[in-house]
Design an enzyme around this catalytic site. Structure first.
Site, mmCIF file in Angstrom:
data_model
loop_
_atom_site.group_PDB
_atom_site.id
_atom_site.type_symbol
_atom_site.label_atom_id
_atom_site.label_comp_id
_atom_site.label_asym_id
_atom_site.label_seq_id
_atom_site.Cartn_x
_atom_site.Cartn_y
_atom_site.Cartn_z
ATOM 1 N N ASN A 151 22.830 19.240 74.687
ATOM 2 C CA ASN A 151 23.440 19.093 73.371
ATOM 3 C C ASN A 151 24.602 17.997 73.384
ATOM 4 O O ASN A 151 25.599 17.835 72.622
ATOM 5 C CB ASN A 151 24.021 20.381 72.702
ATOM 6 C CG ASN A 151 25.014 20.997 73.597
ATOM 7 O OD1 ASN A 151 25.347 20.556 74.572
ATOM 8 N ND2 ASN A 151 25.061 22.548 73.391
ATOM 9 N N ARG A 290 36.705 22.890 74.417
ATOM 10 C CA ARG A 290 36.989 24.458 74.400
ATOM 11 C C ARG A 290 38.211 24.625 73.923
ATOM 12 O O ARG A 290 39.205 24.101 74.438
ATOM 13 C CB ARG A 290 36.961 25.014 76.064
ATOM 14 C CG ARG A 290 35.638 25.322 76.587
ATOM 15 C CD ARG A 290 34.682 26.270 75.559
ATOM 16 N NE ARG A 290 33.221 26.333 76.121
ATOM 17 C CZ ARG A 290 32.350 25.875 75.555
ATOM 18 N NH1 ARG A 290 32.231 24.984 74.428
ATOM 19 N NH2 ARG A 290 30.981 25.866 76.094
ATOM 20 N N GLN A 319 36.313 33.605 70.070
ATOM 21 C CA GLN A 319 35.250 33.151 69.188
ATOM 22 C C GLN A 319 34.460 34.504 68.975
ATOM 23 O O GLN A 319 33.952 35.166 69.875
ATOM 24 C CB GLN A 319 34.243 32.115 69.708
ATOM 25 C CG GLN A 319 34.877 30.684 69.680
ATOM 26 C CD GLN A 319 33.951 29.375 69.996
ATOM 27 O OE1 GLN A 319 34.397 28.509 69.811
ATOM 28 N NE2 GLN A 319 32.713 29.909 70.184
ATOM 29 N N HIS A 343 32.225 26.824 65.381
ATOM 30 C CA HIS A 343 31.625 26.353 66.910
ATOM 31 C C HIS A 343 30.155 25.995 66.549
ATOM 32 O O HIS A 343 29.261 26.779 66.528
ATOM 33 C CB HIS A 343 31.599 27.278 67.773
ATOM 34 C CG HIS A 343 31.209 26.535 69.233
ATOM 35 N ND1 HIS A 343 31.567 27.280 70.575
ATOM 36 C CD2 HIS A 343 30.880 25.426 69.597
ATOM 37 C CE1 HIS A 343 31.148 26.433 71.449
ATOM 38 N NE2 HIS A 343 30.658 25.339 71.062
#
Ligand code: NAI
Length: 394
Positions: A151, A290, A319, A343
């Site tokens: 990704n 992050r 998260q 995210h």
């Protein structure tokens, strides 16, 4: 019961109004169940039922359920990950394979690793395995693999978008339009061009380098990078990037800083109140790496005071982010400067297809004892196989 019928049964169960967080598939045929595979994914709810390409969800199970169950493996898929009573903590004790995703991280702490008596391999569906205690995994001989590269373009594109939306003061402009207002000066007084600015990436690996590549046509004043691993000379030359070896010196030269390094002991809290003092006043900061690399309160204070003109990204120190997380609502003194989203930069539908395939490939190699693609191996059988998660001898 055939696998197909079982799968159909589960599919219809999802259509019900109340759905359990956990689904379990076990192929009861002559082939004995080989392995217990636990996957912690995010719930896709209605969206995942309508869009089968949302592969990274508990509903669509990375597209590997039928394949695994047909081989006699026992696949457990859950989103329930917090606390000792969670499905994650209950099932990790005897799972052999753990699949997790950075988008809804199952935090595999040292304590949990101690309790995971049967765990041999952790597979990250995506890139970034900091939610696993990598040192503990290395000590226990547990392999950690991720789908490297799956990704990186998705994130690099998101970074470029975030830089632009901050520099051009996009979010408050859009909010104004939605409110029915129209006051150009209110927005224009904090809108700039990216051309002529200095942009630097903290971390110049796959994503950081792709960000630099994508910024070349914007005619920035300069592209900088800070990384303990220097770029190959020809790669740096191709994008015209200059390396700065001291972190304070690096941030002090940038109008825009983009964070693109993994989270590890050497980067946790790296962008803190002290370092923020060295940023140019009014700089923009984008972090899709992050959340915990940037100190939550220090960033919120820097936005409030105007030391930072904006902060954007999709990653949070916990998260899902709590409702009262200051990054949800922080604003600069002119009422803008917030480009935060959940995210998702690395989980576009294109990315999901790539990392779902990658997970399957890693599992296939594991089942058949084939060597793994070295680029995917974070922790191998004898420890760290990458230099990206901190500088160490190995
Ligand atoms: P990569 O391994 O290709 O590059 C990481 C680079 O960071 C390496 O060049 C490494 O030397 C450098 N680095 C490590 N520690 C550093 C430090 N202390 N200071 C400066 N540089 C340092 O990794 P890639 O593919 O570029 O991904 C980077 C990170 O981006 C991932 O680890 C992950 O945390 C995050 N990510 C976020 C996604 C999202 O959806 N928001 C999706 C994919 C990755």
């Amino acid at each position: 019961m055939s696998t197909l019928r079982l799968t159909r049964g589960l599919a219809s169960a999802y259509k019900g109004a109340v759905r359990s967080h956990i689904s379990r598939s076990h192929f009861h045929s002559s082939a004995p169940a080989n392995m217990k595979i636990l996957a912690v994914l995010y719930d896709g709810h209605e969206a995942a039922r309508q869009e089968p390409r949302l592969l990274g969800t508990t509903e669509n199970k990375l597209g590997i359920e039928q394949w695994l169950t047909s081989q006699g493996h026992d696949l457990i898929v859950t989103s329930d990950k917090e606390g000792p009573q969670s499905d994650f903590q209950k099932h990790i004790v005897d799972a052999e394979v753990l699949i997790t995703t950075p988008f809804h991280p199952g935090y595999l702490t040292r304590d949990l690793i101690e309790k995971s008596k049967n765990l041999k391999v952790c597979v990250t569906a995506g890139v970034g395995s900091d939610h696993i205690d990598l040192n503990a995994a290395a000590e226990k001989g547990i392999q950690v693999l991720e789908v490297t590269g799956s990704n990186v373009v998705s994130v690099a594109e998101h970074v470029v978008m975030s830089i632009l939306l901050l520099v051009r003061n996009f979010t408050p402009a859009h909010e104004m339009i939605e409110r029915g207002d129209w006051q150009v000066s209110q927005i224009a007084r904090n809108a700039f061009d990216l051309e002529g600015k200095v942009v630097g990436t903290l971390g110049a690996g796959r994503i950081g380098y792709r960000v630099l590549q994508r910024l070349v046509p914007f005619n920035t004043k300069e592209l900088l990078y800070y990384d303990y691993a220097p770029l190959p000379e020809d790669a740096a030359k191709a994008v015209g990037a200059r390396r700065v070896e001291d972190l304070k010196d690096f941030v002090s030269q940038c109008d825009v800083v983009t964070v693109n390094c993994p989270l590890h002991e050497g980067t946790r809290g790296l962008v803190n109140a002290e370092l923020l003092k060295s940023f140019k006043k009014g700089a923009w900061l984008v972090n899709t790496a992050r959340g915990a690399i940037c100190d939550k309160d220090a960033v919120a204070a820097a936005i409030k005071s105007g030391q930072l003109n904006g902060y954007a990204g999709d990653v949070w120190n916990v998260q899902p982010a709590p409702k009262d997380h200051p990054w949800r609502t922080m604003k600069n003194p002119l009422g803008g400067g917030n480009g935060m989203v959940p995210h998702y930069s690395g989980t576009t539908l294109d990315a999901q297809a790539r990392y779902a395939n990658g997970v399957r490939e890693i599992l296939e190699n594991y089942f058949t004892n084939k060597p793994q693609n070295p680029a995917n191996v974070i922790i191998g059988k004898s420890g760290y196989e990458t230099r990206a998660y901190g500088q160490r001898n190995k």
